[in-house]
Design a protein around this motif. Structure first.
Motif, PDB file in Angstrom:
ATOM      1  N   ASN A  30       0.819  -1.226   0.000  1.00 32.40           N
ATOM      2  CA  ASN A  30       0.000   0.000   0.000  1.00 32.40           C
ATOM      3  C   ASN A  30       0.848   1.271   0.000  1.00 32.40           C
ATOM      4  OD1 ASN A  30      -2.146  -1.691   0.212  1.00 32.40           O
ATOM      5  ND2 ASN A  30      -2.543  -1.326   2.380  1.00 32.40           N
ATOM      6  N   PHE A  31       2.109   1.140   0.370  1.00 33.86           N
ATOM      7  CA  PHE A  31       2.947   2.328   0.523  1.00 33.86           C
ATOM      8  C   PHE A  31       4.233   2.192  -0.293  1.00 33.86           C
ATOM      9  CE2 PHE A  31       0.662   2.142   4.677  1.00 33.86           C
ATOM     10  CZ  PHE A  31      -0.086   3.300   4.497  1.00 33.86           C
ATOM     11  N   LEU A  33       7.177   3.307   0.752  1.00 30.27           N
ATOM     12  CA  LEU A  33       8.370   3.278   1.605  1.00 30.27           C
ATOM     13  C   LEU A  33       8.857   1.845   1.805  1.00 30.27           C
ATOM     14  CD1 LEU A  33       7.618   5.822   4.478  1.00 30.27           C
ATOM     15  CD2 LEU A  33       8.159   6.241   2.099  1.00 30.27           C
ATOM     16  N   LEU A  38       8.820   1.574   7.202  1.00 29.69           N
ATOM     17  CA  LEU A  38       7.467   1.433   7.760  1.00 29.69           C
ATOM     18  C   LEU A  38       7.547   0.875   9.180  1.00 29.69           C
ATOM     19  CD1 LEU A  38       5.534  -0.050   4.693  1.00 29.69           C
ATOM     20  CD2 LEU A  38       5.200   2.212   5.688  1.00 29.69           C
ATOM     21  N   LEU A  40       9.987   1.178  11.257  1.00 33.78           N
ATOM     22  CA  LEU A  40      10.524   2.210  12.157  1.00 33.78           C
ATOM     23  C   LEU A  40       9.433   3.224  12.534  1.00 33.78           C
ATOM     24  CD1 LEU A  40      13.124   3.076  13.542  1.00 33.78           C
ATOM     25  CD2 LEU A  40      13.688   4.419  11.536  1.00 33.78           C
ATOM     26  N   LEU A  41       8.605   3.588  11.556  1.00 33.19           N
ATOM     27  CA  LEU A  41       7.506   4.521  11.853  1.00 33.19           C
ATOM     28  C   LEU A  41       6.504   3.878  12.812  1.00 33.19           C
ATOM     29  CD1 LEU A  41       6.921   6.077   8.314  1.00 33.19           C
ATOM     30  CD2 LEU A  41       7.738   7.288  10.332  1.00 33.19           C
ATOM     31  N   GLN A  44       7.664   3.842  16.257  1.00 36.09           N
ATOM     32  CA  GLN A  44       7.535   5.157  16.890  1.00 36.09           C
ATOM     33  C   GLN A  44       6.071   5.513  17.146  1.00 36.09           C
ATOM     34  OE1 GLN A  44      10.663   8.147  15.194  1.00 36.09           O
ATOM     35  NE2 GLN A  44      10.351   6.577  13.647  1.00 36.09           N
ATOM     36  N   GLY A  45       5.166   4.550  16.880  1.00 29.60           N
ATOM     37  CA  GLY A  45       3.751   4.748  17.204  1.00 29.60           C
ATOM     38  C   GLY A  45       2.975   5.549  16.174  1.00 29.60           C
ATOM     39  N   ASP A  46       3.327   5.398  14.896  1.00 30.20           N
ATOM     40  CA  ASP A  46       2.612   6.128  13.839  1.00 30.20           C
ATOM     41  C   ASP A  46       1.206   5.552  13.664  1.00 30.20           C
ATOM     42  OD1 ASP A  46       1.654   7.064  11.306  1.00 30.20           O
ATOM     43  OD2 ASP A  46       3.702   7.716  10.884  1.00 30.20           O
ATOM     44  N   SER A  48      -1.433   6.614  11.926  1.00 31.68           N
ATOM     45  CA  SER A  48      -2.073   6.596  10.600  1.00 31.68           C
ATOM     46  C   SER A  48      -1.628   5.398   9.762  1.00 31.68           C
ATOM     47  CB  SER A  48      -1.840   7.904   9.848  1.00 31.68           C
ATOM     48  OG  SER A  48      -0.473   8.123   9.675  1.00 31.68           O
ATOM     49  N   ILE A  49      -0.435   4.898  10.017  1.00 32.62           N
ATOM     50  CA  ILE A  49      -0.006   3.678   9.313  1.00 32.62           C
ATOM     51  C   ILE A  49      -0.582   2.449  10.031  1.00 32.62           C
ATOM     52  CG2 ILE A  49       1.979   2.261   8.641  1.00 32.62           C
ATOM     53  CD1 ILE A  49       3.573   4.775   8.251  1.00 32.62           C
TER      54      ILE A  49
ATOM     55  N   LEU B 100       7.209  11.597  11.135  1.00 30.96           N
ATOM     56  CA  LEU B 100       6.106  11.342  12.068  1.00 30.96           C
ATOM     57  C   LEU B 100       5.315  12.639  12.182  1.00 30.96           C
ATOM     58  CD1 LEU B 100       7.331   9.364  15.187  1.00 30.96           C
ATOM     59  CD2 LEU B 100       5.557   8.708  13.590  1.00 30.96           C
ATOM     60  N   LYS B 107       1.385  15.943   7.729  1.00 35.29           N
ATOM     61  CA  LYS B 107       0.771  14.671   7.335  1.00 35.29           C
ATOM     62  C   LYS B 107       0.616  14.610   5.808  1.00 35.29           C
ATOM     63  CE  LYS B 107      -2.945  11.487   8.522  1.00 35.29           C
ATOM     64  NZ  LYS B 107      -3.098  11.011   7.174  1.00 35.29           N
ATOM     65  N   ARG B 110       4.003  13.970   4.331  1.00 33.40           N
ATOM     66  CA  ARG B 110       4.388  12.590   4.592  1.00 33.40           C
ATOM     67  C   ARG B 110       3.569  11.613   3.720  1.00 33.40           C
ATOM     68  NH1 ARG B 110       3.964   8.635   8.763  1.00 33.40           N
ATOM     69  NH2 ARG B 110       1.728   8.816   8.506  1.00 33.40           N
ATOM     70  N   LEU B 114       4.464   8.706   1.073  1.00 34.15           N
ATOM     71  CA  LEU B 114       4.014   7.329   1.323  1.00 34.15           C
ATOM     72  C   LEU B 114       3.237   6.745   0.150  1.00 34.15           C
ATOM     73  CD1 LEU B 114       2.599   7.263   4.969  1.00 34.15           C
ATOM     74  CD2 LEU B 114       4.343   5.765   4.070  1.00 34.15           C
ATOM     75  N   GLN B 115       2.407   7.592  -0.465  1.00 40.19           N
ATOM     76  CA  GLN B 115       1.414   7.040  -1.388  1.00 40.19           C
ATOM     77  C   GLN B 115       1.631   7.350  -2.862  1.00 40.19           C
ATOM     78  OE1 GLN B 115      -1.987   8.582   0.612  1.00 40.19           O
ATOM     79  NE2 GLN B 115      -1.812   7.111   2.263  1.00 40.19           N
ATOM     80  N   THR B 143      13.730   5.679   4.097  1.00 43.28           N
ATOM     81  CA  THR B 143      12.583   5.274   3.268  1.00 43.28           C
ATOM     82  C   THR B 143      13.015   4.510   2.025  1.00 43.28           C
ATOM     83  OG1 THR B 143      12.595   7.278   1.918  1.00 43.28           O
ATOM     84  CG2 THR B 143      11.279   7.344   3.950  1.00 43.28           C
ATOM     85  N   LEU B 145      13.683   5.818  -0.698  1.00 48.03           N
ATOM     86  CA  LEU B 145      13.281   6.543  -1.900  1.00 48.03           C
ATOM     87  C   LEU B 145      14.531   7.235  -2.444  1.00 48.03           C
ATOM     88  CD1 LEU B 145      10.006   8.223  -0.568  1.00 48.03           C
ATOM     89  CD2 LEU B 145      10.119   6.411  -2.280  1.00 48.03           C
TER      90      LEU B 145
END
Lengths: 86, 208
Positions: A30-31, A33, A38, A40-41, A44-46, A48-49, B100, B107, B110, B114-115, B143, B145
């Motif tokens: 889906n992403f 990265l 992912l 690591l994010l 860190q408590g992301d 939205s992911i 983050l 957001k 970010r 991401l997308q 990432t 990228l």
């Protein structure tokens, strides 16, 4: 080729565990990265992911976060301060 | 003539001015065209006030589209430019301190990384505060990228007696680094030359 950053051992272990959890999900597709990024994010408590994952995966990741912070004795957010290139 | 909201009587001249402004705003709210989405995308990211928009204007000129990122009121500017005869889309993102996100703007920046299908991320950093900028470089680096570090405002840093060892930094980070002063268009050609390497690769992969 980029050299990966190396974090303190508890962080690296946490990343590894979350990467393992992610292999059982389709989150990576889906992403754009990397799986490590992912993980690591998520470590860190992301939120939205994390919300893209099922409840079971979320719960497993929460456990990994708690364990990692316990080993570190400090917030995971400080991890980049201790990183270095290989 | 009544204005549509305030119901005040306005003169014909003022009405014409409003109509003119309305055309500008209507143009600004157009979404990114499908054509732009097909092009290799170069995304400018970095902390607020590091010169992303100045660089964006230097790369694209004035022909840009500003649209709200889907589901938000945060504006993202997209423009077209030619890098060694290859058309590319350049995207100017809101300032971000970290991958983050805390604010909606962060957001959006970010989520864009991401997308969206990103061909190259240019991390624009302020030369005067490089030590504060590099944590984001490392996050972007993670990432995987394609990443280029553009260190902007080098003239201001030099005035403060600071200097940056470009070769050492490139070697340590293992990514291309460009020193520039976007407001004076200094370093833009060097940046374009380094961007060309990525764009050619993407262009070739599209062709195959």
């Amino acid at each position: 080729m980029l050299k990966p950053l190396v974090y303190p051992t508890p962080i690296e272990e946490g990343i590894e565990k979350i990467e393992e959890i992610l292999t059982h999900s389709n989150l990576e597709s889906n992403f754009s990265l990397s799986k490590r990024s992912l993980a690591l994010l998520l470590l860190q408590g992301d939120f939205s992911i994390a919300q893209e994952l099922d409840k079971n995966c979320q719960s497993q990741i929460e456990t990994v976060i708690a364990l990692t912070e316990e080993k570190l004795g400090e917030s995971i957010a400080l991890a980049p301060c201790h990183s270095k290139t290989k | 003539m009544d204005c549509h909201e305030c119901k005040r009587k306005c003169s014909q001249e003022s009405h014409q001015k409003r109509q003119g402004l309305l055309k500008i705003f209507t143009k600004r709210q157009q979404p990114m065209s499908n054509e732009a989405k097909q092009l290799p995308q170069i995304v400018l990211v970095g902390m607020p006030n590091v010169g992303k928009s100045v660089l964006f204007n230097a790369l694209t000129g004035t022909y840009v589209t500003v649209s709200n990122y889907p589901g938000t009121t945060v504006e993202v500017a997209t423009g077209r430019t030619m890098i060694e005869d290859i058309p590319v889309a350049v995207v100017d993102t809101p300032g971000m301190y970290s991958l983050l996100p805390i604010t909606e703007e962060e957001k959006v920046a970010r989520d864009l990384l991401l997308q969206e299908k990103v061909s190259l991320v240019i991390h624009v950093a302020d030369a005067k505060n490089l030590w504060r900028m590099l944590p984001l470089t490392f996050q972007l680096y993670e990432t995987e990228l394609p990443l280029l570090l553009a260190i902007n405002m080098i003239d201001e840093a030099q005035r403060l007696g600071m200097s940056i060892n470009l070769e050492a930094l490139e070697k340590e980070l293992n990514i291309p680094v460009v020193l520039m002063t976007a407001t004076k268009l200094q370093g833009i050609d060097r940046l374009k030359a380094k961007v060309a390497n990525y764009v050619k690769t993407v262009s070739l992969s599209h062709a195959n």
